[in-house]
Write an enzyme that holds these catalytic residues in place. Structure first.
Site, PDB file in Angstrom:
ATOM      1  N   ASN A 297      21.504 -10.452   6.426  1.00  0.00           N
ATOM      2  CA  ASN A 297      22.458  -9.550   7.068  1.00  0.00           C
ATOM      3  C   ASN A 297      23.547 -10.298   7.836  1.00  0.00           C
ATOM      4  OD1 ASN A 297      23.524  -7.097   7.775  1.00  0.00           O
ATOM      5  ND2 ASN A 297      21.855  -6.486   9.136  1.00  0.00           N
TER       6      ASN A 297
ATOM      7  N   HIS B 239      12.161   5.020  13.113  1.00  0.00           N
ATOM      8  CA  HIS B 239      12.975   4.739  14.288  1.00  0.00           C
ATOM      9  C   HIS B 239      13.521   6.031  14.884  1.00  0.00           C
ATOM     10  CE1 HIS B 239      14.090   0.297  13.310  1.00  0.00           C
ATOM     11  NE2 HIS B 239      12.838   0.562  13.003  1.00  0.00           N
TER      12      HIS B 239
ATOM     13  N   ARG C 173       8.908   4.218  16.523  1.00  0.00           N
ATOM     14  CA  ARG C 173       9.566   3.315  17.464  1.00  0.00           C
ATOM     15  C   ARG C 173      10.575   4.111  18.284  1.00  0.00           C
ATOM     16  NH1 ARG C 173      13.609  -1.711  16.143  1.00  0.00           N
ATOM     17  NH2 ARG C 173      15.169  -0.104  16.536  1.00  0.00           N
TER      18      ARG C 173
ATOM     19  N   TYR D  62      22.360  -1.732  21.691  1.00  0.00           N
ATOM     20  CA  TYR D  62      21.915  -2.127  20.351  1.00  0.00           C
ATOM     21  C   TYR D  62      20.557  -1.497  20.077  1.00  0.00           C
ATOM     22  CZ  TYR D  62      20.698  -5.045  16.355  1.00  0.00           C
ATOM     23  OH  TYR D  62      20.345  -5.485  15.104  1.00  0.00           O
TER      24      TYR D  62
ATOM     25  N   ASP E  83      11.248  -2.042  20.750  1.00  0.00           N
ATOM     26  CA  ASP E  83      11.871  -3.333  20.422  1.00  0.00           C
ATOM     27  C   ASP E  83      12.798  -3.741  21.557  1.00  0.00           C
ATOM     28  OD1 ASP E  83      13.076  -5.525  19.278  1.00  0.00           O
ATOM     29  OD2 ASP E  83      13.592  -4.530  17.396  1.00  0.00           O
TER      30      ASP E  83
ATOM     31  N   HIS F  14      14.565  -6.592  21.391  1.00  0.00           N
ATOM     32  CA  HIS F  14      15.646  -7.331  20.729  1.00  0.00           C
ATOM     33  C   HIS F  14      15.933  -8.665  21.427  1.00  0.00           C
ATOM     34  CE1 HIS F  14      16.649  -3.129  19.244  1.00  0.00           C
ATOM     35  NE2 HIS F  14      16.494  -3.833  18.132  1.00  0.00           N
TER      36      HIS F  14
ATOM     37  N   GLU G 227      10.636 -11.392  13.041  1.00  0.00           N
ATOM     38  CA  GLU G 227      11.554 -10.973  11.986  1.00  0.00           C
ATOM     39  C   GLU G 227      12.647 -11.994  11.720  1.00  0.00           C
ATOM     40  OE1 GLU G 227      14.935  -7.993  13.471  1.00  0.00           O
ATOM     41  OE2 GLU G 227      12.949  -7.293  14.041  1.00  0.00           O
TER      42      GLU G 227
ATOM     43  N   ARG H 206       5.725 -10.463  12.414  1.00  0.00           N
ATOM     44  CA  ARG H 206       6.658  -9.538  11.767  1.00  0.00           C
ATOM     45  C   ARG H 206       7.505 -10.201  10.687  1.00  0.00           C
ATOM     46  NH1 ARG H 206      10.332  -6.791  13.552  1.00  0.00           N
ATOM     47  NH2 ARG H 206       9.714  -5.056  12.217  1.00  0.00           N
TER      48      ARG H 206
ATOM     49  N   HIS I 133       8.901  -6.735   9.128  1.00  0.00           N
ATOM     50  CA  HIS I 133      10.232  -6.177   9.312  1.00  0.00           C
ATOM     51  C   HIS I 133      10.598  -5.353   8.078  1.00  0.00           C
ATOM     52  CE1 HIS I 133      14.369  -6.133  10.678  1.00  0.00           C
ATOM     53  NE2 HIS I 133      14.812  -6.819   9.644  1.00  0.00           N
TER      54      HIS I 133
ATOM     55  N   ASP J  15      18.679  -3.532   6.030  1.00  0.00           N
ATOM     56  CA  ASP J  15      19.309  -4.711   5.435  1.00  0.00           C
ATOM     57  C   ASP J  15      18.392  -5.400   4.432  1.00  0.00           C
ATOM     58  OD1 ASP J  15      17.986  -5.351   8.049  1.00  0.00           O
ATOM     59  OD2 ASP J  15      18.332  -7.405   7.388  1.00  0.00           O
TER      60      ASP J  15
ATOM     61  N   GLU K 282       7.324  -1.599   9.065  1.00  0.00           N
ATOM     62  CA  GLU K 282       8.546  -0.905   9.471  1.00  0.00           C
ATOM     63  C   GLU K 282       9.171  -0.238   8.246  1.00  0.00           C
ATOM     64  OE1 GLU K 282      12.691  -1.867  11.901  1.00  0.00           O
ATOM     65  OE2 GLU K 282      11.587  -3.503  10.944  1.00  0.00           O
TER      66      GLU K 282
ATOM     67  N   TRP L 202      20.645 -12.877  22.904  1.00  0.00           N
ATOM     68  CA  TRP L 202      20.630 -12.202  21.596  1.00  0.00           C
ATOM     69  C   TRP L 202      21.855 -11.330  21.428  1.00  0.00           C
ATOM     70  CZ3 TRP L 202      18.482 -12.853  17.162  1.00  0.00           C
ATOM     71  CH2 TRP L 202      18.467 -11.826  16.222  1.00  0.00           C
TER      72      TRP L 202
END
Length: 403
Positions: free
Chosen positions: A38, A123, A148, A160, A211, A213, A263, A284, A313, A317, A340, A403
């Site tokens: 991605n 999600h 999630r 995000y 998550d 992130h 991930e 993951r 994961h 994407d 997921e 991140w």
């Protein structure tokens, strides 16, 4: 010997970019592998076309392990997301070919089914706690057993993990990276409120995940995990940037909330300390970014020794080719945890017709030979590549975050 006769890279964008490797044998059997990275898709396409495919022609299509070692060791510059995504595409395509020749669904070649279905999570996200819980109730009504939860943070304009789209959430949102502002203190106040409300509204029987992130420091992550303990999360994901695996020692000392990460990992070495010291509960890593099914099985075997389960994961994407590969892997490994599942759009599914199906919170890879996924090349050609990036984050004072 069944030889590799030809291979090509197919670039398509049915709503988002995908890179697919198609390998053909001298007997006319074809196999597919996902090579999508991605935001850096064309780098893998070039790696495959310019460096890998010339090395594949004439090789034994059945020699999957040898080909994996050949591509990994032969590059000299090992590891990294571009290299490992390219190797994964080859590996997955060869497994697809082998299973098609055997006239069996791939999972039968991986040892057969260890379960009747693969539990997945969806999600649920919204700008407010109320919006998030309303979306969660929709997933629950669809039969999901795990959800999630991600909610907007009061005082921040955007977050995000929270998007306008539902069911088909796509994080790559612009032709140049969007910049979001971030506040850890505001986030740390909001998340426990989200899960307190979620348990009241959704009950105790649904698994709840979250998550982070990679946005926190180890001690901040430890505090968040401790604050969330009363709400019995299935896992707290990507609590800190994981380049420093030892950071999880501090988190582990302070909370019993289950931890998941991986991930963005590429090889077994990225997870070795985390697994061997039992610093995480779920690994993951996914087929496309971790060198394919061959390498991911190796990682799962190591994890199994230390009571660590898989939780691959499965964002949008990753194409349906990768999702199918993940499901064949998931249904066969003994230490599967959860998968997921971010649903693809109808236009993506049209380009990649597939045999896997969803029912009552579980996915099944189907019984079609191989992966059970094909690609409509004529339709794929109608969706040209479009540059798209993931957003980046800055603190409120302008500092770039981890991140």
């Amino acid at each position: 010997m069944t030889k590799i006769k030809a291979a090509k890279v197919i670039v398509t964008c049915p709503g988002r970019n995908f890179i697919t490797l198609k390998i053909e044998t001298d007997d006319g059997v074809t196999g597919l592998g996902d090579a999508t990275l991605n935001g850096r898709e064309l780098s893998v396409a070039s790696y495959l076309s310019d460096h890998v495919i010339p090395c594949l022609i004439g090789r034994d299509a059945h020699a999957i392990e040898d080909t994996w070692q050949y591509l990994y060791r032969g590059a000299y510059w090992r590891r990294g997301p571009v290299t490992m995504s390219a190797i994964a595409a080859v590996d997955t395509a060869l497994w697809d070919i082998k299973a098609k020749i055997a006239k069996l669904p791939l999972y039968q070649l991986l040892g057969g089914a260890s379960r009747t279905g693969v539990m997945v999570y969806g999600h649920a996200n919204g700008n407010t706690i109320e919006e998030t819980l309303a979306e969660a109730e929709k997933y629950k009504a669809l039969g999901y057993r795990a959800i999630r939860l991600q909610s907007g943070v009061p005082g921040l304009a955007s977050t995000y993990g929270v998007s306008k789209d539902k069911l088909f959430y796509e994080p790559a949102d612009a032709s140049l990276p969007t910049e979001n502002l971030w506040s850890t203190s505001k986030y740390m106040r909001s998340v426990p409120r989200l899960f307190e409300a979620a348990r009241t509204r959704l009950g105790e029987d649904v698994h709840l995940l979250h998550d982070v992130h990679h946005r926190l420091t180890p001690i901040e992550a430890a505090r968040l995990g401790k604050d969330l303990e009363p709400f019995r999360l299935f896992w707290l994901e990507d609590a800190v940037p994981a380049e420093n695996q030892e950071a999880f020692r501090l988190i582990r000392r302070h909370t019993t909330t289950p931890l998941a990460v991986g991930e963005v990992f590429n090889t077994i070495f990225d997870a070795k300390t985390l697994i061997e010291e039992q610093l995480i509960d779920y690994i993951r890593m996914t087929v496309v970014h971790s060198g394919g099914i061959t390498h991911l099985k190796r990682i799962a075997s190591l994890a199994d020794l230390y009571h660590v389960k898989t939780g691959s994961h499965g964002a949008t994407d990753l194409s349906p080719v990768c999702m199918a590969a993940a499901l064949h892997f998931d249904i066969s490994v003994p230490n599967f945890g959860i998968q997921e599942y971010m649903r693809h759009t109808a236009e993506t599914d049209a380009v990649f017709p597939h045999a896997y199906s969803f029912k009552d919170g579980y996915l099944h890879p189907g019984e079609a030979p191989g992966l059970g996924v094909e690609i409509d090349e004529a339709l794929a050609a109608k969706h040209p590549y479009k540059r798209a990036y993931l957003p980046v984050n800055r603190l409120e004072d302008g500092t770039m975050t981890n991140w």
